[in-house]
Enzyme design. Structure first.
Site, PDB file in Angstrom:
ATOM      1  N   HIS A 192     -13.372  10.178   4.198  1.00  0.00           N
ATOM      2  CA  HIS A 192     -11.964  10.339   4.592  1.00  0.00           C
ATOM      3  C   HIS A 192     -11.033   9.154   4.271  1.00  0.00           C
ATOM      4  O   HIS A 192     -10.053   8.930   4.980  1.00  0.00           O
ATOM      5  CB  HIS A 192     -11.872  10.698   6.077  1.00  0.00           C
ATOM      6  CG  HIS A 192     -12.374   9.617   7.008  1.00  0.00           C
ATOM      7  ND1 HIS A 192     -13.028   9.892   8.177  1.00  0.00           N
ATOM      8  CD2 HIS A 192     -12.305   8.253   6.944  1.00  0.00           C
ATOM      9  CE1 HIS A 192     -13.341   8.750   8.783  1.00  0.00           C
ATOM     10  NE2 HIS A 192     -12.913   7.754   8.065  1.00  0.00           N
ATOM     11  N   HIS A 199      -8.688   5.959  13.930  1.00  0.00           N
ATOM     12  CA  HIS A 199      -8.576   4.599  13.383  1.00  0.00           C
ATOM     13  C   HIS A 199      -7.411   3.847  14.016  1.00  0.00           C
ATOM     14  O   HIS A 199      -6.658   3.153  13.338  1.00  0.00           O
ATOM     15  CB  HIS A 199      -8.364   4.656  11.868  1.00  0.00           C
ATOM     16  CG  HIS A 199      -9.488   5.264  11.096  1.00  0.00           C
ATOM     17  ND1 HIS A 199      -9.805   6.605  11.179  1.00  0.00           N
ATOM     18  CD2 HIS A 199     -10.382   4.736  10.215  1.00  0.00           C
ATOM     19  CE1 HIS A 199     -10.833   6.861  10.382  1.00  0.00           C
ATOM     20  NE2 HIS A 199     -11.203   5.747   9.789  1.00  0.00           N
ATOM     21  N   HIS A 254     -19.850   1.717   3.434  1.00  0.00           N
ATOM     22  CA  HIS A 254     -18.753   0.831   3.047  1.00  0.00           C
ATOM     23  C   HIS A 254     -18.517  -0.209   4.122  1.00  0.00           C
ATOM     24  O   HIS A 254     -18.851  -0.001   5.284  1.00  0.00           O
ATOM     25  CB  HIS A 254     -17.460   1.594   2.715  1.00  0.00           C
ATOM     26  CG  HIS A 254     -16.797   2.362   3.824  1.00  0.00           C
ATOM     27  ND1 HIS A 254     -17.424   3.350   4.557  1.00  0.00           N
ATOM     28  CD2 HIS A 254     -15.523   2.319   4.300  1.00  0.00           C
ATOM     29  CE1 HIS A 254     -16.567   3.885   5.434  1.00  0.00           C
ATOM     30  NE2 HIS A 254     -15.412   3.266   5.313  1.00  0.00           N
ATOM     31  N   GLU A 305     -19.648   5.235  10.255  1.00  0.00           N
ATOM     32  CA  GLU A 305     -18.949   6.516  10.414  1.00  0.00           C
ATOM     33  C   GLU A 305     -19.864   7.690  10.074  1.00  0.00           C
ATOM     34  O   GLU A 305     -19.537   8.842  10.390  1.00  0.00           O
ATOM     35  CB  GLU A 305     -17.698   6.559   9.535  1.00  0.00           C
ATOM     36  CG  GLU A 305     -16.611   5.582   9.971  1.00  0.00           C
ATOM     37  CD  GLU A 305     -15.375   5.599   9.075  1.00  0.00           C
ATOM     38  OE1 GLU A 305     -14.355   5.031   9.469  1.00  0.00           O
ATOM     39  OE2 GLU A 305     -15.433   6.183   7.970  1.00  0.00           O
TER      40      GLU A 305
HETATM   41 FE    FE Z   1     -12.789   5.677   8.315  1.00  0.00          FE
END
Ligand code: FE
Ligand code: FE
Lengths: 279, 118, 279, 118
Positions: free
Chosen positions: C12, C59, C193, C240
């Site tokens: 996303h 977020h 990431h 995530e």
């Molecule tokens: Fe994210």
């Protein structure tokens, strides 16, 4: 490791705040309620806690329905009281205990309780008045504190069993905290009362007395009741007894009753009070 | 549109479940705003306008303007939030209890005292 | 009863929003990413879901650290997107499904998940972009939606096992919903990431590919890793993938892989995509 | 004052745990305010004043004014919130990655591409 010295359960009707502000403790109406406290003050003077973990429900001060947690734990350096809509003077701020807050948060998530963490948090009468009753006539509450909220506002509420187990996990967290602090756990709210509907004014003395008796040696007794059962038996706000049950869950091993008191009515509520020492 | 679960019926009692919350969101949000003294003053200056600002339904507005607690509950009001509205008018819990049960305040208070005697 | 048609997991990254806005789908940089979607569009056209339950992490748009839930469930008639700080144009509102929201909330609390209920909720890129990718070129997303947030911001995060079981409870809730609706579950975020620190830019292709493989037939494989293990293996934001695991938990019985895609890099991220049909 | 638990050490990586959250609350709260365009404009008009308004420590203020991401993290900043600050200056994730790793942006991007090849 930290030590849990025991636990206290107490009613939290806002009206009590007015009685304290106006020094009505020995008035005919209030005397049977306030006279319950001196034996508990004596016990507190003996066991000397440093920190109070306060299990209560917010009444629409810190939480609204946009973000309504089932269980939440405060992690702020300080907690402010604030206007709840009645213009009553706010009380001085309460000291937090960040080390205990974060230790509890880590332990509770590890134990699979899906808590909401609150690094800023307003505390309402359900937090402030019990502290006021237990440590009266002080400029500021002498305890460091950790607020823990249980949702008793928006149904579905957590089941009685879940609340008891949540209490157990809080107790284990406190006992595994590397500190020489002495901790008292306080549960607030109840007992039977109903503010709303044609059944307003409902009180159930028989159930309350049984609940207080069972809470000492057989607290799981109450888990036979569903939340709707508890509403039927104790009223729409009587379900605040879930906070009492959560407190009881925190106490390790057997407990001994220090003192209890029960009086009807304070405002629309059956007012209960119990202190239990942990072995 | 409502939950299909079978609901527990408790006479004289409304459980604030999802159905109630859906109906009452605007009303409860207005009551939540009464934590602020400025908002309470604004409401008192123009009650109907304040209700409109929070998009209350006509049924909710009518219940608020007539200060009818049972109607507010029927329209989705939650006791904890409604108490803040009652506070604006200096109503205590015995006033509110008396209104809902159709008793005088004295009779309602006597009923509470009675509950301690059995 | 409602039927779960299957589930989709997808990255996303906010950057994707810009690529869509500027029609860069067939540019050299973006082509390997966007080319993953047509087989999934075909599958969706065949299974025709009515409702999307979207499992993602906020977020810092709807939640701040003052009230940070572990698990939260939306219960609003409509969900608004909003500015996340980058001034990117906001997307049109998403329709809610209040019946499913409240049915899920009741089931989840009964199953002892301590969720936060959100009767008003802003949805960020982690919710909007996956819907945009799966139902492209529409004025408004054609699905009714239920947002479900998992905390991946403030540690401690829920364990992998807790997330999988949360997914299972969501799946059971959907399947016990008295409705003829067809439901697709979407998990968003990841894969490996790390945005912050001297290790920024960390990517772990080997782990990602293993995770995607195991997710189909042996999803509990990942529960052998603690959350700090997962940070080490996949990066601070790679965790995530808990949203992917939660989605996988919702799918009843065996699943069959419809399509998957994996490409490095999109922005600083290993971009993954998987669709699985429920039996 | 900090948790006594043993912490996992992952080189080049800061886990945003309770200790970080305690340190960084003011900084993260300021970054959260940048969801609003008005607040972003106010910050740009007077960066130091805006930091003071949110009670940032001198260390946090210095990190913000010099736009030093590693220092912001050391001062308790969380990546998700800091991204909103980066956005104000038009920094993308490769700019921020390059700054933290001491690489040129081109080299950082090449490193990402390389990760797809093994
Ligand atoms: Fe994210
Ligand atoms: Fe109460």
């Amino acid at each position: 490791m930290a030590k849990i010295v025991g636990g206290i359960n107490v009613t939290h009707v806002p009206y009590i705040g007015r009685a304290i502000a106006n020094n009505l403790q020995q008035d005919e109406y209030w005397k049977p309620f306030f006279d319950g406290f001196p034996p508990i003050h004596d016990w507190l003077a003996k066991v000397k806690p440093d920190v109070a973990v306060v299990i209560y429900n917010d009444h629409g001060l810190n939480f609204f329905l946009d973000k309504m947690p089932t269980f939440s734990v405060g992690a702020a350096p300080e907690y402010q009281n604030a206007d709840e809509g009645w213009g009553i003077p706010t009380l001085p701020p309460y000291k937090g205990d960040l080390d205990l807050s974060w230790h509890m948060i880590e332990s509770l998530i590890e134990a699979e309780f899906d808590i909401t963490t609150c690094q800023e948090m307003l505390v309402d009468h359900a937090f402030t008045l019990p502290l006021e009753l237990l440590w009266p006539n002080q400029k500021q509450c002498p305890m460091r504190t950790v607020p823990v909220c249980v949702n008793t506002v928006q149904f579905p509420l957590p089941t009685a069993a879940r609340c008891f187990n949540f209490g157990r996990a809080i107790g284990k967290a406190i006992e595994s905290w590397e500190s020489d602090a002495r901790v008292v756990v306080i549960g607030t709210g109840g007992l039977s009362h109903q503010l709303d509907g044609q059944r307003a004014g409902f009180i159930n003395k028989e159930f309350d007395l049984m609940f207080m008796e069972k809470l000492v040696n057989d607290p799981l007794w109450v888990t036979r009741y569903s939340v709707p059962d508890l509403v039927e038996l104790t009223g729409t706000q009587g379900v605040e007894l879930l906070n009492w049950l959560t407190m009881r869950g925190t106490l390790p091993g057997d407990v001994s009753l220090i003192h209890s008191n029960y009086h009807i009515p304070i405002s629309n509520t059956a007012a209960g009070l119990m202190a239990m020492a942990a072995e | 549109m409502s939950t299909t679960r079978q609901k527990r019926v408790i006479p004289g009692t409304t459980i604030f479940d999802g159905d109630q919350a859906r109906k009452g969101y605007a009303l409860n949000k207005m009551c939540f705003s009464f934590n602020s003294a400025d908002n309470r003053a604004e409401f008192l200056k123009d009650k109907e306008g304040y209700c409109a600002k929070f998009h209350l339904t006509p049924e909710q507005t009518e219940a608020v303007l007539s200060l009818n607690v049972l109607k507010m509950i029927a329209a989705g009001g939650n006791a904890y939030f409604l108490a803040k509205l009652g506070g604006i008018f200096g109503l205590d819990m015995q006033d509110i209890g008396a209104q809902q049960t159709g008793m005088t305040k004295e009779a309602f208070k006597a009923k509470l005292v009675e509950a301690g005697k059995n």
